[in-house]
Design an enzyme around this catalytic site. Sequence first.
Site, PDB file in Angstrom:
ATOM      1  N   CYS C 131       0.832  -1.202   0.000  1.00 38.98           N
ATOM      2  CA  CYS C 131       0.000   0.000   0.000  1.00 38.98           C
ATOM      3  C   CYS C 131       0.867   1.254   0.000  1.00 38.98           C
ATOM      4  O   CYS C 131       1.939   1.281   0.583  1.00 38.98           O
ATOM      5  CB  CYS C 131      -0.868   0.044   1.240  1.00 38.98           C
ATOM      6  SG  CYS C 131      -2.020  -1.307   1.295  1.00 38.98           S
ATOM      7  N   GLY C 244       2.864 -16.858  -6.361  1.00 41.73           N
ATOM      8  CA  GLY C 244       3.245 -16.256  -7.636  1.00 41.73           C
ATOM      9  C   GLY C 244       3.169 -17.240  -8.791  1.00 41.73           C
ATOM     10  O   GLY C 244       4.069 -18.055  -8.975  1.00 41.73           O
ATOM     11  N   GLY C 266      -3.364 -17.824  -6.580  1.00 39.55           N
ATOM     12  CA  GLY C 266      -4.055 -16.570  -6.841  1.00 39.55           C
ATOM     13  C   GLY C 266      -4.736 -16.558  -8.194  1.00 39.55           C
ATOM     14  O   GLY C 266      -5.810 -17.141  -8.374  1.00 39.55           O
TER      15      GLY C 266
HETATM   16  C1  LIG Z   1      -7.088  -9.157  -9.008  1.00 38.49           C
HETATM   17  C2  LIG Z   1      -6.068  -9.277  -7.914  1.00 38.49           C
HETATM   18  C3  LIG Z   1      -6.299  -8.682  -6.687  1.00 38.49           C
HETATM   19  C4  LIG Z   1      -5.361  -8.780  -5.659  1.00 38.49           C
HETATM   20  N1  LIG Z   1      -5.619  -8.218  -4.443  1.00 38.49           N
HETATM   21  C5  LIG Z   1      -4.726  -8.357  -3.429  1.00 38.49           C
HETATM   22  C6  LIG Z   1      -5.008  -7.861  -2.126  1.00 38.49           C
HETATM   23  O1  LIG Z   1      -6.073  -7.319  -1.872  1.00 38.49           O
HETATM   24  N2  LIG Z   1      -4.056  -7.991  -1.143  1.00 38.49           N
HETATM   25  C7  LIG Z   1      -2.857  -8.628  -1.394  1.00 38.49           C
HETATM   26  O2  LIG Z   1      -2.041  -8.743  -0.503  1.00 38.49           O
HETATM   27  N3  LIG Z   1      -2.587  -9.142  -2.625  1.00 38.49           N
HETATM   28  C8  LIG Z   1      -3.488  -9.021  -3.632  1.00 38.49           C
HETATM   29  N4  LIG Z   1      -3.198  -9.570  -4.867  1.00 38.49           N
HETATM   30  C9  LIG Z   1      -1.932 -10.264  -5.058  1.00 38.49           C
HETATM   31  C10 LIG Z   1      -2.103 -11.778  -4.944  1.00 38.49           C
HETATM   32  O3  LIG Z   1      -2.554 -12.130  -3.652  1.00 38.49           O
HETATM   33  C11 LIG Z   1      -0.783 -12.501  -5.241  1.00 38.49           C
HETATM   34  O4  LIG Z   1       0.192 -12.087  -4.325  1.00 38.49           O
HETATM   35  C12 LIG Z   1      -0.267 -12.227  -6.646  1.00 38.49           C
HETATM   36  O5  LIG Z   1      -1.344 -12.125  -7.547  1.00 38.49           O
HETATM   37  C13 LIG Z   1       0.708 -13.287  -7.137  1.00 38.49           C
HETATM   38  O6  LIG Z   1       0.138 -14.552  -7.134  1.00 38.49           O
HETATM   39  P1  LIG Z   1      -0.585 -15.233  -8.427  1.00 38.49           P
HETATM   40  O7  LIG Z   1       0.362 -15.137  -9.559  1.00 38.49           O
HETATM   41  O8  LIG Z   1      -0.895 -16.626  -8.008  1.00 38.49           O
HETATM   42  O9  LIG Z   1      -1.818 -14.425  -8.662  1.00 38.49           O
HETATM   43  C14 LIG Z   1      -4.155  -9.478  -5.877  1.00 38.49           C
HETATM   44  C15 LIG Z   1      -3.936 -10.076  -7.113  1.00 38.49           C
HETATM   45  C16 LIG Z   1      -4.861  -9.998  -8.127  1.00 38.49           C
HETATM   46  C17 LIG Z   1      -4.578 -10.660  -9.433  1.00 38.49           C
END
Ligand SMILES: Cc1cc2nc3c(=O)[nH]c(=O)nc-3n(C[C@H](O)[C@H](O)[C@H](O)COP(=O)(O)O)c2cc1C
Lengths: 304, 304, 318, 318
Positions: C131, C244, C266
Site C-alpha cells: 500500500c 506467484g 491466486g
Molecule cells: C485481481 C487481484 C487482486 C489482488 N488483491 C490483493 C489484495 O487485496 N491484497 C494482497 O495482498 N494481494 C493481492 N493480490 C496479489 C495476490 O494475492 C498474489 O500475491 C499475486 O497475484 C501473485 O500470485 P498469483 O500469480 O498466483 O496471482 C491481488 C492479485 C490480483 C490478481
Amino acid sequence: MAGDPEVAAAEREGRVRSPWRPERARVVAHARRGAGWFKLTLHAPHTAGAARPGQFVELAVLPAGHAGHDPLLKRPFSLCEIRPSTGEVTVVYRAAGRGTRALSAVPAGAELDLLGPLGRSFPDPGRFVPGAAPRLLLVGGGIGIPPMVAAAAWAREAGRDVLALVGARSAGELAALDELRATGVPVEVCTDDGSAGRRALVTELLAGALAGAASGGGPAAGGGEAAPPAEIWACGPEPMLIAVQRIAREAGAPAYLSVERPMACGFGVCMACAIPRAAGPGYLHVCVDGPVFRAEEVRLGDGA
Amino acid sequence: MAGDPEVAAAEREGRVRSPWRPERARVVAHARRGAGWFKLTLHAPHTAGAARPGQFVELAVLPAGHAGHDPLLKRPFSLCEIRPSTGEVTVVYRAAGRGTRALSAVPAGAELDLLGPLGRSFPDPGRFVPGAAPRLLLVGGGIGIPPMVAAAAWAREAGRDVLALVGARSAGELAALDELRATGVPVEVCTDDGSAGRRALVTELLAGALAGAASGGGPAAGGGEAAPPAEIWACGPEPMLIAVQRIAREAGAPAYLSVERPMACGFGVCMACAIPRAAGPGYLHVCVDGPVFRAEEVRLGDGA
Amino acid sequence: MTEPDLSVDVGGLRCRNPVWVASGCFHYGREFAHLFPLSELGAVVTKGTAPEPWPGNPGVRMAETPAGMLNAIGLENPGVEHYLAADAPWLRRQGATVVVNIVGRTVEEYVRVAERLTPEVADAVELNISCPNVKEGGLAFGTSLRETHRVTAAVRQATKLPLFVKLSPNVTSVVDFAKAAEDAGADGVSLINTLLGMAIDVRRRRPVLTNVFGGLSGPAVKPVALRMVWQVAGAVKIPVVGIGGIATATDALEFLLAGATAVQVGTALFRNPLAPLEILDGIRAYMRQNGFARVTDLVGAARTAETAAENLPRIVEG
Amino acid sequence: MTEPDLSVDVGGLRCRNPVWVASGCFHYGREFAHLFPLSELGAVVTKGTAPEPWPGNPGVRMAETPAGMLNAIGLENPGVEHYLAADAPWLRRQGATVVVNIVGRTVEEYVRVAERLTPEVADAVELNISCPNVKEGGLAFGTSLRETHRVTAAVRQATKLPLFVKLSPNVTSVVDFAKAAEDAGADGVSLINTLLGMAIDVRRRRPVLTNVFGGLSGPAVKPVALRMVWQVAGAVKIPVVGIGGIATATDALEFLLAGATAVQVGTALFRNPLAPLEILDGIRAYMRQNGFARVTDLVGAARTAETAAENLPRIVEG
Ligand SMILES: Cc1cc2nc3c(=O)[nH]c(=O)nc-3n(C[C@H](O)[C@H](O)[C@H](O)COP(=O)(O)O)c2cc1C
Ligand SMILES: Cc1cc2nc3c(=O)[nH]c(=O)nc-3n(C[C@H](O)[C@H](O)[C@H](O)COP(=O)(O)OP(=O)(O)OC[C@H]3O[C@@H](n4cnc5c(N)ncnc54)[C@H](O)[C@@H]3O)c2cc1C
Ligand SMILES: Cc1cc2nc3c(=O)[nH]c(=O)nc-3n(C[C@H](O)[C@H](O)[C@H](O)COP(=O)(O)OP(=O)(O)OC[C@H]3O[C@@H](n4cnc5c(N)ncnc54)[C@H](O)[C@@H]3O)c2cc1C
Ligand SMILES: Cc1cc2nc3c(=O)[nH]c(=O)nc-3n(C[C@H](O)[C@H](O)[C@H](O)COP(=O)(O)O)c2cc1C
Ligand code: FES
Ligand code: FES
C-alpha cells in the site's frame, strides 16, 4: 568456430552442415504410434532437400498463426526420414513435457514453423576407399532410434555393411522400429523387460557385435594400422551414450554420438547448448558443432 | 452485495442469477460465419439447463488439456441460443484480439472448459399481469445482436409483443441475424453503409419505434401512472448503449442494457469489472450485478 | 501406503494442508462455497481489508499479458466492520482457516484493522505492505526497509494472532525486507505480491489501465517468485509462504522444494476455480509416488550443499 | 503516402530504423547473414564482450518458463581481441551499425574493452552492468548506484563513441539508476536486462539450472520492461532503448509510444529469426494507417497529462 580442430575433423569426415532457413511446414500426417510416442510427417521441401541424416529441425509446438507465447520456444527433433523427392521429412517424438504435449495436439493439415536443417550430420558413409569401410553398427535407444532410420538408409545406399542394434525399456517404446526395418538393414532388438527381442541392454548387443567383429575380423585395411573392428553411430539416453563411448574406446572403434542439450535457438547464437570439450577447457555447442560428435570430442555426463 | 437496492430491484424484475459451475464442454460445431465473426455450438448441459437469456459464460480459448498458459484467462461471451433439451448452447463472437483468435482455431470435437451460466439475466418477460406488458423493443448492434436471439425466443414464449431492431456497420457484421429471424420475432435491420436494410443507426430505428409507440399508444395500464411507451433491452457497443440510455430516459421507457467490461474471473471475486454507480459513490460489478443493468443504475462511458 | 500427512504449522498457524488461496483472488470465499467446502483449503486469505470501505480505482482495472495479467483494482474492499458483521461469522460456519489480509495508508490504519481481528474472527493476519504510505509521500511501505519494520512492529503490538508480512517483489534485495519483517516480530513472510508493470493500447495510443501501472501476476511471474522464495527461505528462520503463478501441482511443489512451508494460489483461480483442489490431489500423488509421508519433508528438499550461495558460479545472466 | 521515415538518432548514433537486436541473442551476427542483410537492422548489439575469452557456466544453462525463458549462459564470449580480428571487419563488410556490448568483472576490465573499441570497429558501446563486481564481493555493478556511476564514468573517459548503459530491472527504483548513468555521462540507457529467476525440476528435486539462478526474458517480462521504460523516459533527458519481450510490431510500438527511441529484439529471435524484419514491416504499416510520417513522432505518444505521475491514483496493485 572456424579454425577449430573439431571443425576440420568434422569436415574431413563429411559431418556436414546444411544451409538452414525458416520454413513453414504443412502437417501431412500426425499419429500416436507407440507408448507415448508420435510420428509427424511434414511437408518441408527445403529441409527435405538439404538435410543429411543426424541433422535436426527446430519445430514450433504451436500451429503457425497461433496467438499464444506459451510454450515459447521451438523444440529440436532429429530427422527420422528424409524424402527429397516428395519434399517430406518425418520426426518421431515422445510426449515428454509441456512442449511435446502441445505439439501432439496439432492436427494434420495445420502448419508448423520450423528451422532446418540444423546441426552437423553423421559422417559421410561413403568416405572410405572401396572395400576399406569398416562394418557400421547403428545403436539406438528408445526415442534415439528414429534418427537411425535415415542413417541406415544413407549407409545402405553408400554400400556399407550395416547392422542396427536397438533397445528400449519395453516393446512399445521401440520408436520407429518398423521404419528402421523398412530400410532393409538387419536389426537386432532388445528390451529391458524382454517384451520384444532379447532381454538385454542395447550396449550389451553392441559389446557382443564388437566381440564378433574382433574375432571375425573387419575388412582388411591397407597400411600399418590395425583395422577398426567396426564404426559406431549411436543415439539414445546419455547413460547409454556414456557406455557406448567406453565400449568403443576399449574396442578401438571410431564412434559418433548424437547428443542432446537444452536449446533455445538451435542455430548457434544463444550459447545454451554448451557441452564440455573432452580435452582442454571450454565448450562445444551441440546445435552447431553437433548434435553428432566424435566420441572423443566431448565430455558427457556433466549434468546438462 | 446482499441488501443493495440494485439487488432487490433485480430480484423483483426477475433478473436472475443461476447456480454456475465449471463445465467441460464439447465443441459440437464451430464455423466462421460473417465478416470476422464465428458461431460456436457447445455441448454444455449444465449451462444449457440453468441459463437465462442475457447471462454469459467464461470460456477458455485453448482446448482442455492444452499445456500453454497464454492466452491465460477465459473470455466472457453472452449466450446466443440456449437449448436445454439437447444440452447445447451457442455463442457468437468476433475474432477481435489474441484470445478470440486463439479460440477461432479450436476444431469441432475438441473440449473447452467454461464457467456457466454467469451474471444476471434480462428481466423475466412474463412478470407483468396479463395484458399489462409494454411492447418489448430488442436493440442489438453488431456483435451485440447474438444475445438478442435468446432474449427474443424467451419473450415470444412469454407472449410478449416483440420487435427486434438491429444494426451494424455493414451487412456482413449483422451477427446472428439469421438466428434472430428464426425466432419468429419481426426484425428491422439497418446498416451504416446501407448494404442491408435501411441506411441508419439502430438508435434511429429505436427512436422511430418509440415515436410510433407514443402515438399508437401502449397497452392501457391500470392505475394512475402513464403506461411506458415500450420496454427496451439493448446490447451493443458502448456509444450505442449511451444513446439508448438517453433515448429511453427521454421517452420514459424502462431500459435494460447488457454491458461489457474487461473481466478476469467472471464470478465476482477479482473486482476487475467495476462500473460506476449512476447515483452515489462506488461501483457495481458487471459479472455479478450485470451484465444486464437497468439503464438508471450505471454510469456508462467511464473509459473502461 | 497410508494417506500422506499434509498438515503444516506455519508460524503458529496450524493448517490441514499447505495449499492456501491468495488475497484478492478469492474475495471472502462466498463465491466458491457451492463448489467445494472451504475447509478443504489450507487457509483462505481474504481480500485486503481496510478500516473503512475503499471504492477502488476508476476505469479499466485489468489487462491480460503474456501468461499473466495486470490488475489495478485499487484494493476495493468493504472495510473491516463489514468483514466482522457479514463475512467472519459466515467463514467460521464454513470451518475455514482464515487469514485476514490487511491494508492501510498509515501505520495507524493498519493497526486499527489488526485490533479488530480477534481469534473469534481470524486465525492469522497477513500484512499487505504494497500500500502507498500517504504520510511518506505515497511510496509503498513495502519498498522502504524502515517503514516495513515500523508497520510490522506496530501491527505485532496490536495482535497476538500469527502475523505474516507479505513482501513486494519490486525491490533490489527481498532478503533484506524479509529480515526486517522477521526482526520486527513477524511469524512468517508471504511472497510475492505483484510485480509492477504496464501495457499500452497501440490503437488508442494510451495505457490500457486507467491507472497506467498495475500489478503483474500469473504464470509469467513464477520464476521470479520462486527465486525470491528460495533466497528468503535461506536467509530467515521464520516460515515462508510461496506465492506467484502457481497453477498446477508441479508449480506448488517447486515452491515447497525451494523452501516454502505453504503456498497460495491466486490468479489461477480465475481460470480454474478448482485449481487448489487439483493441486492438493497432485501433491498427494507426488508424495505417494516418491515415498514422502509428511509434506513437511518436501519443504526445502531441493536445497543442497551444491546449490548453496557460496558454491555457485558468479555470472548469472547473459 | 510517401515511405515513412524510420530513421532515428539515439544519443548520437544514427540508425536506419529503431529496431535493433539485443545482446546475447544475435551473437556477432554471422548466423543471420544468409537470412537477410544485417544492414536492414537499426543496429546489431553484439554478445557481451570481455577483455579475454570467457568460457561461460557449466551444466544446464537454459530453462523454458511460461511465455519466457531463463538463461545462465554466464557470458560465454570469445573476448575483444577475437572480436577485433574476426568479427569487426566482417560486420563492417555487411554494412551493419554495430553496438558492442561490453562486460567486465572490474572497472578496469570494462575500460580495457572500451579502449579497444575505435570508430573503425564499433559505432557505439553498450555497458552491461549486470556483471558481478569481483572487487565489491560479487554483487552486480548494476544493483549499486555508486558502482553504476563509477563504471559509467570510467568507460565514458575511455571512449568517444555513443555510450549506452544497460540497466538491470532487479532494483527498487530503476529511475535512480538511469539518472546515475545520465549523470556519469551516458548518451542513453537501454533497459531491461533480464529479471533474476529460477526453476526447479520436481522429478530430480533440484534447480533446473546448474547455476540455480538465471535471467528471465521473453514475452513474460514485457509488462515490467514497459513500465520501467515508461518511468525512465519520464525522468531522464537522454534517449531510452526499450528491451524486454518484444516479439511483434505491436510490442515494439508499445515501447516507442511509452517513450523509447529505439527497441531491441532478443529472445524472440530464437523462435523467429526474421522477427526484426516483420516488426519493421508492422511499424511501417502502422505509421501509414495512422498517418505518421516520422517514427520519431511515435516516441512517447502515449504520454499525456492524464498519465503523468502526479495525476495518477495512488493505489496501484491489488
Ligand atoms: C485481481 C487481484 C487482486 C489482488 N488483491 C490483493 C489484495 O487485496 N491484497 C494482497 O495482498 N494481494 C493481492 N493480490 C496479489 C495476490 O494475492 C498474489 O500475491 C499475486 O497475484 C501473485 O500470485 P498469483 O500469480 O498466483 O496471482 C491481488 C492479485 C490480483 C490478481
Ligand atoms: C538435437 C536434438 C534432437 C532431438 N531429437 C528428438 C527426437 O527426435 N525425438 C524426441 O522425442 N526428442 C528429441 N529431442 C528432445 C526434444 O527436443 C524435447 O526437448 C524433449 O523431448 C523435451 O520435451 P518437451 O519440450 O515436451 O519438454 P518440456 O518440459 O516442455 O521442456 C522444457 C525445456 O527443456 C528442454 N529439454 C527438456 N528435455 C530435453 C532434452 N532431452 N533435450 C533437449 N532439451 C530438453 C526443452 O527444450 C525445453 O526448452 C532432441 C533434442 C535435441 C537437442
Ligand atoms: C459479459 C460479456 C459478454 C460478452 N459477450 C460477447 C459476445 O457474445 N461476443 C463477442 O464477440 N464478444 C463478447 N464479449 C467480449 C469478449 O469477451 C472479448 O473479450 C472481446 O471480444 C475481446 O477479444 P479478445 O479476447 O480476443 O481480445 P484480447 O485482445 O485477447 O483481450 C485482451 C483482454 O481485454 C479484455 N477485453 C478486450 N475487449 C473487451 C471487451 N469488449 N469486453 C470485455 N473485455 C474485453 C479481454 O477479456 C482480455 O482479457 C463479451 C464481454 C463481456 C464482458
Ligand atoms: C541467451 C541470452 C543471452 C544474453 N546475453 C546477454 C549479454 O551478453 N549481454 C547483455 O547485456 N544482455 C544479454 N542478454 C539479455 C538480452 O539482451 C535482453 O536484455 C533480455 O533478454 C530481455 O529482452 P528479450 O525479452 O527480448 O530477450 C541475454 C539474453 C538471453 C536470453
Ligand atoms: S541452442 Fe543456441 S547456441 Fe545452441
Ligand atoms: S470479473 Fe472478477 S469480479 Fe467481475
